[in-house]
Design a protein around this motif. Structure first.
Motif, PDB file in Angstrom:
ATOM      1  N   LEU A 155       0.726  -1.175  -0.020  1.00 16.83           N
ATOM      2  CA  LEU A 155      -0.007   0.117  -0.074  1.00 16.83           C
ATOM      3  C   LEU A 155       0.774   1.334  -0.041  1.00 16.83           C
ATOM      4  CD1 LEU A 155      -2.725  -1.052   2.752  1.00 16.83           C
ATOM      5  CD2 LEU A 155      -2.627  -1.238   0.124  1.00 16.83           C
ATOM      6  N   ASP A 156       2.003   1.185   0.907  1.00 13.45           N
ATOM      7  CA  ASP A 156       2.749   2.377   0.855  1.00 13.45           C
ATOM      8  C   ASP A 156       3.515   2.635  -0.703  1.00 13.45           C
ATOM      9  OD1 ASP A 156       2.233   2.612   3.749  1.00 13.45           O
ATOM     10  OD2 ASP A 156       4.061   1.544   3.961  1.00 13.45           O
ATOM     11  N   PHE A 157       3.738   1.534  -1.099  1.00 13.67           N
ATOM     12  CA  PHE A 157       4.492   1.671  -2.404  1.00 13.67           C
ATOM     13  C   PHE A 157       3.540   2.315  -3.473  1.00 13.67           C
ATOM     14  CE2 PHE A 157       4.753  -0.596  -6.775  1.00 13.67           C
ATOM     15  CZ  PHE A 157       5.943  -0.195  -7.131  1.00 13.67           C
ATOM     16  N   LEU A 158       2.400   1.842  -3.331  1.00 14.77           N
ATOM     17  CA  LEU A 158       1.341   2.348  -4.262  1.00 14.77           C
ATOM     18  C   LEU A 158       0.924   3.841  -4.150  1.00 14.77           C
ATOM     19  CD1 LEU A 158      -1.506  -0.171  -4.744  1.00 14.77           C
ATOM     20  CD2 LEU A 158       0.447   0.282  -6.380  1.00 14.77           C
ATOM     21  N   SER A 159       1.130   4.066  -2.608  1.00 14.80           N
ATOM     22  CA  SER A 159       0.925   5.678  -2.386  1.00 14.80           C
ATOM     23  C   SER A 159       2.080   6.465  -2.921  1.00 14.80           C
ATOM     24  CB  SER A 159       0.914   5.614  -0.847  1.00 14.80           C
ATOM     25  OG  SER A 159      -0.246   5.088  -0.538  1.00 14.80           O
ATOM     26  N   GLN A 160       3.296   5.865  -2.909  1.00 17.58           N
ATOM     27  CA  GLN A 160       4.372   6.736  -3.660  1.00 17.58           C
ATOM     28  C   GLN A 160       4.169   6.728  -5.097  1.00 17.58           C
ATOM     29  OE1 GLN A 160       6.936   7.892  -2.168  1.00 17.58           O
ATOM     30  NE2 GLN A 160       7.294   7.066  -0.484  1.00 17.58           N
ATOM     31  N   LEU A 161       3.924   5.922  -5.741  1.00 17.91           N
ATOM     32  CA  LEU A 161       3.316   5.889  -7.310  1.00 17.91           C
ATOM     33  C   LEU A 161       2.300   6.989  -7.479  1.00 17.91           C
ATOM     34  CD1 LEU A 161       2.845   2.248  -8.388  1.00 17.91           C
ATOM     35  CD2 LEU A 161       4.702   3.795  -9.206  1.00 17.91           C
ATOM     36  N   ARG A 162       1.343   6.958  -6.753  1.00 18.15           N
ATOM     37  CA  ARG A 162       0.416   7.978  -6.681  1.00 18.15           C
ATOM     38  C   ARG A 162       0.723   9.598  -6.632  1.00 18.15           C
ATOM     39  NH1 ARG A 162      -3.297   8.371  -1.745  1.00 18.15           N
ATOM     40  NH2 ARG A 162      -1.274   9.000  -1.240  1.00 18.15           N
ATOM     41  N   ALA A 163       1.702   9.658  -5.761  1.00 19.08           N
ATOM     42  CA  ALA A 163       2.161  11.025  -5.445  1.00 19.08           C
ATOM     43  C   ALA A 163       2.988  11.455  -6.398  1.00 19.08           C
ATOM     44  CB  ALA A 163       3.026  11.071  -4.122  1.00 19.08           C
ATOM     45  N   TYR A 164       3.780  10.722  -6.957  1.00 19.03           N
ATOM     46  CA  TYR A 164       4.736  11.107  -8.216  1.00 19.03           C
ATOM     47  C   TYR A 164       3.942  11.305  -9.185  1.00 19.03           C
ATOM     48  CZ  TYR A 164       9.301  10.534  -5.852  1.00 19.03           C
ATOM     49  OH  TYR A 164      10.230  10.695  -4.966  1.00 19.03           O
ATOM     50  N   TYR A 165       2.939  10.608  -9.387  1.00 19.93           N
ATOM     51  CA  TYR A 165       1.826  10.878 -10.602  1.00 19.93           C
ATOM     52  C   TYR A 165       1.271  12.136 -10.549  1.00 19.93           C
ATOM     53  CZ  TYR A 165      -1.869  10.507 -13.895  1.00 19.93           C
ATOM     54  OH  TYR A 165      -2.571  10.692 -14.923  1.00 19.93           O
ATOM     55  N   LEU A 166       0.801  12.650  -9.364  1.00 19.68           N
ATOM     56  CA  LEU A 166       0.102  13.889  -9.216  1.00 19.68           C
ATOM     57  C   LEU A 166       1.169  15.037  -9.349  1.00 19.68           C
ATOM     58  CD1 LEU A 166      -2.231  12.934  -6.165  1.00 19.68           C
ATOM     59  CD2 LEU A 166      -2.911  13.257  -8.669  1.00 19.68           C
ATOM     60  N   LYS A 167       2.474  14.793  -8.984  1.00 17.78           N
ATOM     61  CA  LYS A 167       3.318  15.943  -9.420  1.00 17.78           C
ATOM     62  C   LYS A 167       4.185  15.853 -10.876  1.00 17.78           C
ATOM     63  CE  LYS A 167       5.734  17.036  -5.749  1.00 17.78           C
ATOM     64  NZ  LYS A 167       6.688  16.977  -4.592  1.00 17.78           N
ATOM     65  N   ARG A 168       3.584  15.111 -11.652  1.00 15.39           N
ATOM     66  CA  ARG A 168       4.389  14.561 -12.804  1.00 15.39           C
ATOM     67  C   ARG A 168       4.745  15.786 -13.893  1.00 15.39           C
ATOM     68  NH1 ARG A 168      -0.807  13.762 -13.363  1.00 15.39           N
ATOM     69  NH2 ARG A 168      -2.003  14.263 -15.289  1.00 15.39           N
ATOM     70  N   ARG A 169       3.973  17.006 -13.441  1.00 19.10           N
ATOM     71  CA  ARG A 169       4.367  18.251 -14.450  1.00 19.10           C
ATOM     72  C   ARG A 169       5.605  18.813 -13.991  1.00 19.10           C
ATOM     73  NH1 ARG A 169       1.834  15.854 -17.476  1.00 19.10           N
ATOM     74  NH2 ARG A 169      -0.460  16.135 -18.007  1.00 19.10           N
ATOM     75  N   ARG A 170       6.132  18.570 -12.567  1.00 14.84           N
ATOM     76  CA  ARG A 170       7.051  19.091 -12.066  1.00 14.84           C
ATOM     77  C   ARG A 170       8.365  18.307 -11.641  1.00 14.84           C
ATOM     78  NH1 ARG A 170       5.146  23.687  -7.827  1.00 14.84           N
ATOM     79  NH2 ARG A 170       7.252  24.243  -7.917  1.00 14.84           N
ATOM     80  N   THR A 171       7.916  16.874 -11.590  1.00 16.57           N
ATOM     81  CA  THR A 171       8.711  15.763 -11.201  1.00 16.57           C
ATOM     82  C   THR A 171       8.927  14.634 -12.194  1.00 16.57           C
ATOM     83  OG1 THR A 171       8.223  16.420  -8.765  1.00 16.57           O
ATOM     84  CG2 THR A 171       9.464  14.182  -9.305  1.00 16.57           C
ATOM     85  N   PRO A 172      10.098  14.318 -12.807  1.00 12.81           N
ATOM     86  CA  PRO A 172      10.443  13.133 -13.625  1.00 12.81           C
ATOM     87  C   PRO A 172       9.549  12.109 -13.170  1.00 12.81           C
ATOM     88  CG  PRO A 172      12.241  14.495 -13.273  1.00 12.81           C
ATOM     89  CD  PRO A 172      11.524  15.008 -12.514  1.00 12.81           C
ATOM     90  N   THR A 173       8.779  11.331 -13.874  1.00 15.11           N
ATOM     91  CA  THR A 173       8.288   9.985 -13.549  1.00 15.11           C
ATOM     92  C   THR A 173       8.025   9.217 -14.579  1.00 15.11           C
ATOM     93  OG1 THR A 173       6.432   9.249 -11.883  1.00 15.11           O
ATOM     94  CG2 THR A 173       5.711  10.823 -13.622  1.00 15.11           C
ATOM     95  N   PHE A 174       7.269   7.943 -14.492  1.00 14.43           N
ATOM     96  CA  PHE A 174       6.950   7.198 -15.557  1.00 14.43           C
ATOM     97  C   PHE A 174       5.914   7.796 -16.343  1.00 14.43           C
ATOM     98  CE2 PHE A 174       7.825   4.367 -11.737  1.00 14.43           C
ATOM     99  CZ  PHE A 174       8.993   3.779 -12.299  1.00 14.43           C
ATOM    100  N   GLN A 175       5.962   7.453 -17.760  1.00 16.12           N
ATOM    101  CA  GLN A 175       5.113   7.769 -18.643  1.00 16.12           C
ATOM    102  C   GLN A 175       3.639   7.358 -18.368  1.00 16.12           C
ATOM    103  OE1 GLN A 175       5.182   9.749 -21.335  1.00 16.12           O
ATOM    104  NE2 GLN A 175       3.220   9.250 -22.327  1.00 16.12           N
TER     105      GLN A 175
END
Length: 555
Positions: A155-175
């Motif tokens: 669950l913590d892993f998925l939460s991290q995925l979500r958080a990076y996705y929400l900041k994708r315009r300013r933080t490099p993340t997965f396509q």
């Protein structure tokens, strides 16, 4: 190399007969191109791994594709955050050919537990650096993701995925991130505590940027809606139909026919496969595999030209219904794990109750998630005829039902109903009326309405068991009418089971049955009426409508 039909693992077009997936792959790629994070949730053996394997190949020219399978991680991998980070890093190193040198060094340190801190936060910082340096945008695919869904680290892993996705315009993340499994991650709690109160606890869902399982990342830079709130649910809807259409099946059969020249009627066989499976991928492939490999060489089916016929299909169907394959075992296991499913299935099988789809009904949601049912025009229906037949066998042949008086009477009398290899349905009805009146003639109206049809099927089951099967036509399934179709040694018999609602209604029922016989090209049909009128005349009589005969039984 001779190609085969495959039901074990993913399908490879080089060695297996498959439907054409190109349209589905193009539509999924469009979601990836749009930077969607989404889940592919389908029942067991619904072709998820096959589509993901094909997708990875389809995307490889445009993206760096990372395909992981959480089934390869052991229970120990989820015991702690440190263990998960080490295992995840090791899987990345095994599945990606090239990393920037510094990224490979960091991942190796995680995998070998040499890093000063083996935490999710440090792992995601490394992944962020990799996304920034990669020549191609990275697509992360995780199959069997619900293998780990009962685990806080996950669950913590998925939460991290979500958080990076929400900041994708300013933080490099997965396509794009694609998660596949039976359980929707929005319903993880259903898997953790199947017998307890069901609660949703989704790492995809956000409410004003604060919930109890919050990521360690700040939401200050997250995109907001017009009210300034974080979007409620970031998981994109996956609306691509993964079931096979009749034309999909016909295309696969045409491919097979080009290799084997059986002379089959492709339209007939594809229609039968679709009618009985509703396009459930495993069932389609399993039926084809049985016809191609298991039936050939028997005394009746000496070559493939005899197998790929209606008769060969029905033989394979009987074999499948008696098969203890992983799909059926999974379905029956779910009935034990989630008792509320039994109530939903029983209502659909025997009582003809129309169940309106309610997105808040947990029992229906589970039945849908596990593949028991489908939703058609906002109504809950059994997923396909094969599941229905198998479920009838389970419900009618369990210990309790086999010890019922009506079942035992059917078993005791069964030898008289088969004459020269043909099922004498009229005699079945005559004996049922006699037996039912003797055992239950004094029961209440509600008993007849709710249980009457089930009792007829209990009486019928030992008579046809081992040789024939039956199912109820979906379009006639309601409180007042259910058309039971009996398949017995290649012959079909239609019995309309109905609740008596006056002579006018009964006349309409006769005409409906007469018209329905056209669909099956039959001249004789049967009607079983449960009549609450105290002055009713029980028994069996023939009614002629045009060139058709309807044998009507009244209890």
């Amino acid at each position: 190399m001779n190609r085969t039909f495959n039901t074990d693992g993913y399908c490879d077009p080089e060695i297996n007969y498959m439907v054409d997936l190109s349209d589905r792959l193009a539509r999924i790629k469009a979601m990836v191109d749009s930077e969607k994070y989404f889940t592919i949730n389908r029942a067991r053996q619904y072709g998820k791994t096959t589509i993901l394997t094909a997708l990875a190949d389809y995307l490889k020219n445009d993206y760096e594709v990372v395909s992981l399978d959480f089934q390869t991680l052991s229970t120990l991998s989820f015991e702690s955050e440190e263990s998960f980070v080490a295992s995840f890093a090791e899987e990345l190193l095994d599945n990606v050919q090239q990393f920037p040198d510094d990224i490979k060094v960091k991942l190796s340190a995680f995998a070998e537990r040499r890093a000063s801190i083996n935490s999710l936060q440090m792992l995601f910082k490394t992944l962020k650096s990799w996304c920034a340096k990669s020549e191609k945008r990275i697509v992360l695919i995780i199959d069997e993701v619900d293998t780990a869904a009962n685990n806080q680290v996950f669950l913590d892993f998925l939460s991290q995925l979500r958080a990076y996705y929400l900041k994708r315009r300013r933080t490099p993340t997965f396509q794009s991130v694609i998660l596949a499994g039976v359980y929707d991650i929005r319903n993880i709690k259903r898997k953790i505590h199947p017998g307890d109160e069901h609660k949703q606890n989704s790492p995809w869902i956000t409410r004003e940027g604060n919930e109890e399982n919050e990521s360690s990342l700040s939401f200050d830079d997250c995109p907001r809606d017009h009210k300034g709130l974080v979007p409620y649910d970031i998981a994109a809807d996956f609306l691509i139909d993964m079931s096979f259409s009749q034309s999909d099946i016909a295309g696969m059969l045409q491919d097979y026919e080009s290799d084997h020249h059986t002379g089959m009627d492709i339209n007939l066989i594809s229609s039968l496969l679709y009618d009985y499976t509703s396009g459930y991928p495993y069932l389609v492939s399993r039926m084809c595999k049985l016809m191609d490999e298991r039936i050939v060489g028997t005394s009746i089916y000496t070559d493939l030209s005899r197998i790929w016929t209606r008769e060969g299909f029905m033989t394979a169907l009987k074999m499948l219904l008696e098969d203890n394959n992983p799909l059926f075992e999974s379905l029956m296991g779910k009935l034990n794990d989630f008792p509320e499913l039994n109530r939903v299935i029983s209502r659909l099988l025997f009582q003809g109750q129309s169940i309106a789809y309610n997105a808040d009904d947990i029992a229906v949601q589970n039945a849908l998630m596990f593949g028991f049912v489908k939703i058609v025009n906002s109504t809950v229906m059994l997923a396909n005829r094969i599941f229905e037949m198998r479920l009838y066998s389970k419900f009618l042949l369990d210990y309790k039902e086999q010890n019922s008086s009506i079942y035992n009477e059917g078993a005791r009398q069964k030898n008289q109903f088969i004459i020269d290899g043909h099922l004498n349905v009229r005699l079945v009805l005559e004996k049922f009326v006699e037996t039912f009146d003797y055992l239950y003639g004094d029961r209440t109206e509600s008993f007849l309405e709710d249980e009457g049809r089930k009792y007829f099927m209990l009486f019928l089951r030992p008579i046809i068991n081992g040789t024939g099967n039956c199912y109820v036509e979906a379009q006639t399934r309601n409180r007042e009418r259910m058309d039971l179709v009996i398949d017995y040694l290649g012959e079909q018999h239609i019995i309309e089971m109905k609740v008596w609602h006056g002579n006018a209604y009964n006349e309409r029922g006769r005409q409906q049955l007469s018209d329905y016989l056209d669909y099956f090209h039959l001249k004789k049909g049967y009607m079983l009426s449960f009549n609450f009128n105290k002055k009713k005349e029980i028994g069996v009589k023939d009614i002629v409508i045009g060139d058709r005969t309807i044998v009507e039984a009244v209890v």
